[in-house]
Scaffold this motif. Structure first.
Motif, mmCIF file in Angstrom:
data_model
loop_
_atom_site.group_PDB
_atom_site.id
_atom_site.type_symbol
_atom_site.label_atom_id
_atom_site.label_comp_id
_atom_site.label_asym_id
_atom_site.label_seq_id
_atom_site.Cartn_x
_atom_site.Cartn_y
_atom_site.Cartn_z
ATOM 1 N N THR A 57 4.785 -10.285 8.434
ATOM 2 C CA THR A 57 5.231 -11.060 7.278
ATOM 3 C C THR A 57 5.676 -12.450 7.710
ATOM 4 O O THR A 57 5.311 -13.460 7.091
ATOM 5 N N TRP A 58 6.462 -12.517 8.789
ATOM 6 C CA TRP A 58 6.934 -13.822 9.262
ATOM 7 C C TRP A 58 5.761 -14.713 9.667
ATOM 8 O O TRP A 58 5.730 -15.901 9.329
ATOM 9 N N VAL A 77 -1.456 -12.662 -4.261
ATOM 10 C CA VAL A 77 -1.656 -11.770 -5.400
ATOM 11 C C VAL A 77 -3.124 -11.354 -5.421
ATOM 12 O O VAL A 77 -3.977 -12.008 -4.818
ATOM 13 N N PRO A 78 -3.448 -10.258 -6.116
ATOM 14 C CA PRO A 78 -4.859 -9.883 -6.231
ATOM 15 C C PRO A 78 -5.663 -11.022 -6.865
ATOM 16 O O PRO A 78 -5.149 -11.753 -7.729
ATOM 17 N N LEU A 121 -7.332 -4.356 3.725
ATOM 18 C CA LEU A 121 -7.564 -2.979 3.291
ATOM 19 C C LEU A 121 -6.245 -2.275 2.999
ATOM 20 O O LEU A 121 -6.140 -1.512 2.043
ATOM 21 N N ASP A 122 -5.227 -2.559 3.808
ATOM 22 C CA ASP A 122 -4.013 -1.753 3.728
ATOM 23 C C ASP A 122 -2.696 -2.515 3.857
ATOM 24 O O ASP A 122 -1.646 -1.907 3.963
ATOM 25 N N ALA A 123 -2.728 -3.840 3.833
ATOM 26 C CA ALA A 123 -1.491 -4.606 4.039
ATOM 27 C C ALA A 123 -1.130 -5.454 2.817
ATOM 28 O O ALA A 123 -0.504 -6.505 2.943
ATOM 29 N N HIS A 124 -1.475 -4.985 1.644
ATOM 30 C CA HIS A 124 -1.186 -5.742 0.429
ATOM 31 C C HIS A 124 0.307 -6.053 0.293
ATOM 32 O O HIS A 124 0.686 -7.151 -0.107
ATOM 33 N N GLY A 125 1.151 -5.094 0.636
ATOM 34 C CA GLY A 125 2.591 -5.285 0.523
ATOM 35 C C GLY A 125 3.106 -6.389 1.428
ATOM 36 O O GLY A 125 4.001 -7.142 1.046
ATOM 37 N N VAL A 126 2.547 -6.489 2.624
ATOM 38 C CA VAL A 126 2.952 -7.549 3.563
ATOM 39 C C VAL A 126 2.648 -8.910 2.956
ATOM 40 O O VAL A 126 3.494 -9.800 2.920
#
Length: 143
Positions: free
Chosen positions: A93-94, A128-129, A116-121
């Motif tokens: 994130t940083w 945003v999508p 694929l799997d780090a949308h939250g980061v």
């Protein structure tokens, strides 16, 4: 440009500091998107991109990302990697925040990435999508 955090890590955009062999190892053996990528391809991609090395307090490279951009209208954030021993510390994130802030003065119309799997980061950083994914197309030359 060097940016430091309170935990002794730093992000540096100096391409000469990047350990190409290590980045190649990470990408070609420990990622789903670049598995098997040749060292030559990694080296060429580094030379043609804005690079962001993430270093620990001892100066060891522990993460990497690059941005493909014209620095005028568009950027593509890619090849984001954090070494396994340094994951879970918020470094991904940083690193994304540092990259976002580095690109901000250019007032780019679009900064894209694919995950694929780090949308939250990336959501924590402001991604945003894509509003209309049906507008995106790809030239599939892998097949």
């Amino acid at each position: 440009m060097i940016t430091r955090n309170d935990n002794g890590y730093e992000v540096d955009t100096d391409v000469d500091r990047i350990d190409v062999d290590l980045v190649h190892h990470w990408l070609s053996t420990d990622t789903f998107w670049a598995e098997g990528r040749s060292r030559d391809t990694v080296a060429r991609s580094i030379r043609a991109s804005e690079n962001f090395g993430l270093y620990d307090s001892g100066g060891a490279l522990v993460g990497y990302a690059r941005v493909v951009t014209d620095l005028a209208t568009f950027a593509w954030l890619c090849d984001v990697y954090i070494a396994p021993d340094h994951r879970g510390k918020g470094l991904g994130t940083w690193l994304a925040v540092v990259i976002r802030d580095h690109l901000e003065p250019f007032k780019l119309k679009r900064v894209l990435l694919s995950t694929l799997d780090a949308h939250g980061v990336y959501a924590k950083v402001g991604f945003v999508p894509f509003p209309d994914p049906f507008k995106l197309m790809i030239l599939d030359q892998a097949g």
